[in-house]
Structure formats: structure tokens, C-alpha cells
Design a protein around this motif. Structure first.
Motif, PDB file in Angstrom:
ATOM      1  N   LEU A 419     -15.780   4.946 -15.701  1.00  0.00           N
ATOM      2  CA  LEU A 419     -16.031   3.551 -16.069  1.00  0.00           C
ATOM      3  C   LEU A 419     -17.196   2.964 -15.275  1.00  0.00           C
ATOM      4  CD1 LEU A 419     -12.396   2.109 -16.328  1.00  0.00           C
ATOM      5  CD2 LEU A 419     -13.804   3.163 -18.114  1.00  0.00           C
ATOM      6  N   GLY A 420     -17.466   3.512 -14.085  1.00  0.00           N
ATOM      7  CA  GLY A 420     -18.539   2.967 -13.250  1.00  0.00           C
ATOM      8  C   GLY A 420     -18.216   1.575 -12.749  1.00  0.00           C
ATOM      9  N   HIS A 421     -19.250   0.765 -12.579  1.00  0.00           N
ATOM     10  CA  HIS A 421     -19.036  -0.603 -12.103  1.00  0.00           C
ATOM     11  C   HIS A 421     -18.384  -1.448 -13.185  1.00  0.00           C
ATOM     12  CE1 HIS A 421     -19.666  -4.473 -10.193  1.00  0.00           C
ATOM     13  NE2 HIS A 421     -20.286  -4.896 -11.288  1.00  0.00           N
ATOM     14  N   VAL A 422     -17.349  -2.207 -12.800  1.00  0.00           N
ATOM     15  CA  VAL A 422     -16.711  -3.140 -13.729  1.00  0.00           C
ATOM     16  C   VAL A 422     -16.831  -4.550 -13.143  1.00  0.00           C
ATOM     17  CG1 VAL A 422     -15.104  -1.427 -14.650  1.00  0.00           C
ATOM     18  CG2 VAL A 422     -14.431  -2.775 -12.674  1.00  0.00           C
ATOM     19  N   PRO A 423     -17.165  -5.535 -13.957  1.00  0.00           N
ATOM     20  CA  PRO A 423     -17.370  -6.891 -13.428  1.00  0.00           C
ATOM     21  C   PRO A 423     -16.092  -7.536 -12.920  1.00  0.00           C
ATOM     22  CG  PRO A 423     -17.542  -6.875 -15.827  1.00  0.00           C
ATOM     23  CD  PRO A 423     -17.483  -5.451 -15.395  1.00  0.00           C
ATOM     24  N   ASP A 424     -14.944  -7.150 -13.458  1.00  0.00           N
ATOM     25  CA  ASP A 424     -13.666  -7.722 -13.031  1.00  0.00           C
ATOM     26  C   ASP A 424     -12.635  -6.602 -12.963  1.00  0.00           C
ATOM     27  OD1 ASP A 424     -11.294  -9.099 -12.611  1.00  0.00           O
ATOM     28  OD2 ASP A 424     -11.877 -10.778 -13.896  1.00  0.00           O
ATOM     29  N   LEU A 425     -12.159  -6.317 -11.759  1.00  0.00           N
ATOM     30  CA  LEU A 425     -11.235  -5.204 -11.558  1.00  0.00           C
ATOM     31  C   LEU A 425      -9.911  -5.423 -12.270  1.00  0.00           C
ATOM     32  CD1 LEU A 425     -11.100  -2.504 -10.072  1.00  0.00           C
ATOM     33  CD2 LEU A 425     -10.180  -3.713  -8.082  1.00  0.00           C
ATOM     34  N   PHE A 426      -9.554  -6.670 -12.531  1.00  0.00           N
ATOM     35  CA  PHE A 426      -8.278  -6.969 -13.173  1.00  0.00           C
ATOM     36  C   PHE A 426      -8.129  -6.224 -14.496  1.00  0.00           C
ATOM     37  CE2 PHE A 426      -5.868  -9.383 -16.303  1.00  0.00           C
ATOM     38  CZ  PHE A 426      -4.651  -9.559 -15.661  1.00  0.00           C
ATOM     39  N   PHE A 427      -9.169  -6.250 -15.306  1.00  0.00           N
ATOM     40  CA  PHE A 427      -9.061  -5.661 -16.643  1.00  0.00           C
ATOM     41  C   PHE A 427      -8.953  -4.138 -16.580  1.00  0.00           C
ATOM     42  CE2 PHE A 427     -11.192  -9.752 -17.231  1.00  0.00           C
ATOM     43  CZ  PHE A 427     -10.316 -10.331 -18.149  1.00  0.00           C
ATOM     44  N   ALA A 428      -9.522  -3.538 -15.553  1.00  0.00           N
ATOM     45  CA  ALA A 428      -9.398  -2.089 -15.399  1.00  0.00           C
ATOM     46  C   ALA A 428      -8.006  -1.715 -14.907  1.00  0.00           C
ATOM     47  CB  ALA A 428     -10.458  -1.573 -14.434  1.00  0.00           C
ATOM     48  N   LEU A 429      -7.497  -2.441 -13.914  1.00  0.00           N
ATOM     49  CA  LEU A 429      -6.171  -2.115 -13.371  1.00  0.00           C
ATOM     50  C   LEU A 429      -5.058  -2.526 -14.329  1.00  0.00           C
ATOM     51  CD1 LEU A 429      -6.594  -2.976  -9.571  1.00  0.00           C
ATOM     52  CD2 LEU A 429      -6.706  -0.752 -10.708  1.00  0.00           C
ATOM     53  N   ASN A 430      -5.343  -3.439 -15.236  1.00  0.00           N
ATOM     54  CA  ASN A 430      -4.341  -3.882 -16.196  1.00  0.00           C
ATOM     55  C   ASN A 430      -3.983  -2.791 -17.210  1.00  0.00           C
ATOM     56  OD1 ASN A 430      -2.646  -6.071 -17.107  1.00  0.00           O
ATOM     57  ND2 ASN A 430      -4.010  -6.312 -18.874  1.00  0.00           N
ATOM     58  N   ARG A 431      -4.747  -1.683 -17.193  1.00  0.00           N
ATOM     59  CA  ARG A 431      -4.479  -0.619 -18.160  1.00  0.00           C
ATOM     60  C   ARG A 431      -3.844   0.616 -17.519  1.00  0.00           C
ATOM     61  NH1 ARG A 431     -10.505   1.341 -19.966  1.00  0.00           N
ATOM     62  NH2 ARG A 431      -9.280   2.844 -21.203  1.00  0.00           N
ATOM     63  N   VAL A 432      -3.718   0.641 -16.176  1.00  0.00           N
ATOM     64  CA  VAL A 432      -3.190   1.834 -15.495  1.00  0.00           C
ATOM     65  C   VAL A 432      -1.845   1.535 -14.838  1.00  0.00           C
ATOM     66  CG1 VAL A 432      -5.503   2.737 -15.082  1.00  0.00           C
ATOM     67  CG2 VAL A 432      -4.389   1.338 -13.330  1.00  0.00           C
ATOM     68  N   ARG A 433      -1.134   2.604 -14.467  1.00  0.00           N
ATOM     69  CA  ARG A 433       0.159   2.447 -13.801  1.00  0.00           C
ATOM     70  C   ARG A 433       0.052   2.511 -12.281  1.00  0.00           C
ATOM     71  NH1 ARG A 433       4.386   5.974 -17.641  1.00  0.00           N
ATOM     72  NH2 ARG A 433       4.069   4.671 -19.514  1.00  0.00           N
ATOM     73  N   LEU A 434      -1.013   3.110 -11.787  1.00  0.00           N
ATOM     74  CA  LEU A 434      -1.201   3.183 -10.336  1.00  0.00           C
ATOM     75  C   LEU A 434      -2.655   3.490 -10.032  1.00  0.00           C
ATOM     76  CD1 LEU A 434      -0.234   6.583  -8.798  1.00  0.00           C
ATOM     77  CD2 LEU A 434       0.034   6.212 -11.256  1.00  0.00           C
TER      78      LEU A 434
END
Length: 548
Positions: A419-434
Motif C-alpha cells: 500500500l505504501g504511504h497512506v494519508p490516514d492510517l485509520f482506513f488501512a487498519l480498519n480492514r485488518v484484524r491485527l
């Protein structure tokens, strides 16, 4: 309210106050309002100081000016001789135009100058019997102790009564302007700057790398109310320290490289300021571990040299700040009586909202300019995830972070998504379990671990990744140092919803209790003025303030 009187050549401003120690006021060129005015201060025809009028003043905004950064406040390099007449001029450097109210005349007085000092010396030198001599000594000792307490109080809370009218001043020095989107170090120093502002400090910031400044970052910091010392008006950190000599109550230096270079200069030009060295993390500890991991004698030798430089910078500071309780213990053993403070940075809880059954996968987060992160990502891709896939082939792995090298950005492996750099980490972590932090070496507190906890996402991690955070027992299941142990932790946390939820709740509670603005302010207050000694950080073992 500032005067609007215009002097010749378009100089606007006035002198607020002149004392034997200090000159204050403001100056502005209405034709070039965004360029600070450079002034000279002279006494009886002799130039004493050069100053740039760029300090923020709320009264100028209230008076209708578009910018408030036109003030100056100079502590003179030497006290004026009050036993003689002093004629103090404040004038613009380029053309000699005087400010309104300049010159200011201070008539000779019976102040504590050479005449009064000579009288006192003569009086004390008069022959006397032993009882009278002891009486005078006791009187002078009491007087000196009272003056020392008064001086200490004034520099602890500001400058006496004037602190009620003016904010305290802090100068912050770091490599670059902090950008919270870039790294944990930026988040930490921004949090500490905001804490200092809540504690009553007006912030000035100067980066040692003046050529690497990004305008968007500068604009964001200026909007927060910071005074930035940048080109073309500033050419070096040394220039700021010298130009604004004796004007700061606190000098906060981030990272050992800056503390080693600028600590002695800060002591010289800001002798009454409290000098705080924020270590970020112990660089020598990271190098030592890197040398051990790679079996490199050269890196191990370098670590010992860096250790001496770090400790030398720490010994010369008024106090040392670290984020890690582990590193506070190491510093305590090496530094003896030097005060050490564990000061966290504030982390905002933002728990994910997507249900467990609608999330899938594991995320690695980190800046890939940081060597331990790059090594950990390689280990994850080539050693840990293959073990995970041997039992759970459908668990995807996401690589997130800035400055992704080509070797990772171009990966073409099933199960790995870059994914590289993401502007908001929330949206990336909102899709994973850990998340996972398989760091084999490093130092300091790991921002990736704190951010995972703050989002309500458990983190499978090594002992190095967890070091200094003081995890609750509920998170022991997340720990593992070998590839096999980390793979097992990933699979277990990915499969067991109840366990995942317990770990998520424990991580969130840790952040809410130990990494809040309230905790940061309390710890920062102890670090700079030593108050509130009974409020401890969770798991800190009393290290948050090891006072002299």
C-alpha cells in the motif's frame, strides 16, 4: 495598545519598556509587512545588540494588523551601569530610523551599581570584633540565600511579575520541521510542543537543516502559533541562539546530534534557560543491537563512540527526556544525579469500526527510511508470512509506510499487498484484524505499536518492539521473538475473535490511560519545573522524575 505613529522611512512601532537589563517593543515596515525589521540597540553611542523584530504579540492582532510577528524582547548582554546616565536608542539597522520613544534616558540613581558596591565593600571591610563579624556574616548569608531563591523562582515560573503579562519562551531545536504524517519522532515532538504551549510557553522553532524546509509543513506550524526561524531571515541555529541571547526560559533540543552541537552554545547564549535534552531514542543502543544482530565489530565500535557523545550531551543538560522506561533505567545508571523524565507523547484513540468478521489480514506499518523497519519488513515477507501461510494460506499481508524501497514496492508475491504511504492510517487498519512489528533490533518506543493499540487493533510483536511501553499481562499473548512464535501469534490473533477483542481492549485502555494529553502535561511539567511529583505514569517504576 500599540502606537500607530509613523517614523521616517516608513518605520512603525515603539519602545514599550527599557530597564538596565532589558529592552522591549515592536517594529514594522508597513510597505513590507511580511519582512521582519532588523534593529540595533545602543547605549551612550555604543551598539549593544542587534535584534530581529519577529516575536508574536496578540495586541498587534487586536489593533488590526494582519500579522502579530513584529515584537522584540532583548535581555542585554551586560547590565547598564545605573550609577551614571544612560541614553538608550533603538533604531533600524538599514537607515538609522529611530523607533517611537527612542531615545530613552535612564537617569543615574542609587541602584546597585559601582558606587553603592564600593560603599558596601568599604563598610564590610571596617575592623570589628568576632561577635559582630559573625553577625554580619549570618546576615549576608541569609540575604544571599534569599536572593538565590528569588532568582530560582523567577526562572522557574518566568520572569517574576512580568510572567503574569507575558508567556514564557521556549526554543525548540530539531533536524527538520516536524510533520506528523512522516514519522513517530515528529508526532512525539509535536505533542511535546503542544504540551509546552498548554503549560504557558510561547514556542520558537529552528531546524538544523534549514535547506530541507517544506513550505506546507511550515505553514501548518505557523498556523498553530509557532514562530519559525527559517531562511532568508535565519541562516543557522547558532544565529538564533546568539541573536536572541538571554531571552528564552527553556531550550528543548531533540536528538543527540543536535544536543552535542548546540547544547554548549545554548549554555553560553541562554545561561538562565533550562536546557532539556530529548533523546528520542538511544542511538548508541540501536547501533549496539544492530552490530550484535549482524555480527559487525565496526558497528559495535561506532556504538561506543556514540554512547560517549550521547552521555556527554546528557550530562550537560538540566534534565533529560526519554519516552521509554527501559531507556530511563539505562540513563539513570549512567548519569547518576542528572534528572531523567519519562515523557510520553499524546496518542488519540481512534478504534476501528468495521466488525471483526468483515476485517481480514495483518498490516506492517513503518517508515522505510528507518533501517530497523526495512529489516523487519524483509523478515516478515520472507520468513514469517510463509510460516503463517503454511497453516492459514488465506491471510493477506499489507505493507504500509513512506519511502518504500523498490525491492518491496515491486514485490510480486501472492498474499502480499503493497500500500505504501497512506494519508490516514485509520482506513488501512480498519480492514485488518491485527498488525505486526517483527523488529529484531532498534531502540526507543515504537510509534507503530502505539498507533495499532490506539486503533483497537492488536499487534503481534517482538520484545524489542514492545520495549519501554510496559504492557499489561493481557497482551503477553502478542509477544514472540522467533519467526515461529510470531507466526503463531499472527494466526492465533487472526482466528480467535474473543482473544483479539480482549487484546484490542487492553491496548486501547493502555493508550487512554498512559498516553493522553493529561499524562503528557503532567510528565512535561515535572521535567521542566519539577512539580506534581506524586503523579506517576503507568508501569514507570518511579523513573518519570529522578531529580537531583
Amino acid at each position: 495598545m500599540p502606537s500607530f505613529a509613523e517614523a521616517r522611512a516608513g518605520l512603525q512601532g515603539e519602545i514599550d519598556n527599557v530597564s538596565p537589563y532589558r529592552v522591549r517593543g515592536w517594529a514594522r515596515n508597513p510597505q513590507l509587512p511580511d519582512e521582519p525589521v532588523v534593529l540595533l540597540i545602543a547605549n551612550n553611542g555604543e551598539v549593544l545588540e542587534r535584534v530581529v523584530a519577529d516575536r508574536a504579540r496578540d495586541d498587534l492582532l487586536q489593533a488590526g494588523f494582519s500579522s502579530s510577528h513584529h515584537g522584540f524582547d532583548v535581555w542585554l548582554p551586560a547590565r547598564l551601569d545605573a550609577s551614571r546616565r544612560n541614553i538608550v536608542r533603538v533604531f533600524r539597522e538599514i537607515d538609522g530610523a529611530d523607533l517611537f520613544r527612542s531615545p530613552v534616558i535612564l537617569e543615574a540613581s542609587e541602584a546597585f551599581g559601582p558606587v553603592l558596591q564600593a560603599r558596601l565593600t568599604t563598610l564590610l571591610a571596617t575592623p570589628m570584633e568576632a561577635p559582630e563579624l559573625r553577625e554580619r556574616i549570618e546576615f549576608l548569608v541569609d540575604l544571599v540565600e534569599g536572593l538565590r531563591r528569588r532568582l530560582a523562582d523567577e526562572h522557574a515560573i518566568g520572569r517574576g511579575r512580568e510572567a503574569e503579562e507575558e508567556p514564557l519562551r521556549a526554543l525548540v531545536i530539531d533536524d527538520q520541521l516536524p510533520d506528523s504524517r512522516r514519522d513517530a519522532g515528529s508526532m512525539a515532538i509535536l505533542s511535546h510542543i503542544r504540551s509546552l504551549r498548554r503549560l504557558g510557553y510561547e514556542i520558537s522553532f529552528v531546524p538544523s537543516d534549514l535547506d530541507g524546509v517544506r513550505s506546507l509543513t511550515a505553514d501548518a506550524l505557523t498556523a498553530e502559533g509557532m514562530t519559525l526561524h527559517l531562511r532568508p531571515h535565519t541562516n543557522s541555529v547558532e544565529e538564533v541562539l546568539r541573536r536572541e541571547a538571554n531571552t528564552f526560559d527553556l531550550v528543548y533540543i531533540h536528538r543527540y546530534t543536535n544536543a552535542a552541537k548546540y547544547g554548549p552554545l545554548a549554555r553560553s547564549f541562554q545561561p538562565t534557560a533550562r536546557l532539556v535534552f530529548s533523546v528520542a531514542d538511544l542511538h548508541h543502543l540501536r547501533l549496539q543491537r544492530q552490530g550484535e544482530y549482524y555480527g559487525s565489530e565496526r558497528i559495535a565500535a561506532d556504538s561506543q563512540l556514540i554512547r560517549l557523545r550521547e552521555l556527554s550531551a546528557a550530562w550537560s543538560a538540566s534534565s533529560v527526556i526519554t519516552h521509554s522506561t527501559h531507556e530511563a533505567e539505562l540513563l539513570k545508571a549512567d548519569l547518576g544525579r542528572t534528572p531523567i523524565a519519562v515523557v510520553p507523547w499524546s496518542v488519540t484513540p481512534r478504534p476501528v469500526v468495521r466488525p471483526f468478521d468483515r476485517r481480514r489480514g495483518v498490516a506492517f506499518v513503518g517508515s522505510f527510511m528507518h533501517a530497523p523497519n526495512l529489516d523487519a519488513a524483509r523478515r516478515l515477507v520472507h520468513a514469517i508470512m510463509p510460516r503463517v501461510w503454511s497453516t492459514e494460506p488465506d491471510i493477506p499481508c499489507f505493507l504500509i509506510g513512506s519511502d518504500m524501497p523498490d525491492e518491496l514496492a515491486g514485490l510480486n508475491l501472492d498474499g502480499i499487498e503493497v500500500l505504501g504511504h497512506v494519508p490516514d492510517l485509520f482506513f488501512a487498519l480498519n480492514r485488518v484484524r491485527l498488525s505486526v512489528a517483527p523488529l529484531a533490533w532498534g531502540a526507543g518506543i515504537k510509534g507503530k505499536v502505539l498507533e495499532s493499540f490506539a486503533h483497537g487493533v492488536p499487534c503481534a510483536m517482538t520484545g524489542i518492539a514492545a520495549e519501554g511501553i510496559c504492557l499489561p499481562a493481557a497482551l503477553d499473548v502478542c509477544l514472540g521473538d522467533s519467526d515461529e512464535a510470531l507466526a503463531l501469534a499472527i494466526v492465533t490473533l487472526h482466528q480467535d475473535e474473543a482473544l483479539n477483542r480482549r487484546c484490542a481492549e487492553a491496548g486501547l485502555a493502555l493508550i487512554e490511560d498512559g498516553w493522553s494529553e493529561l499524562r503528557v502535561d503532567a510528565a512535561m511539567r515535572r521535567a521542566i519545573i519539577g512539580s506534581e511529583p506524586n503523579l506517576k505514569l503507568p508501569g514507570s517504576n518511579g523513573i518519570e522524575q529522578l531529580s537531583r
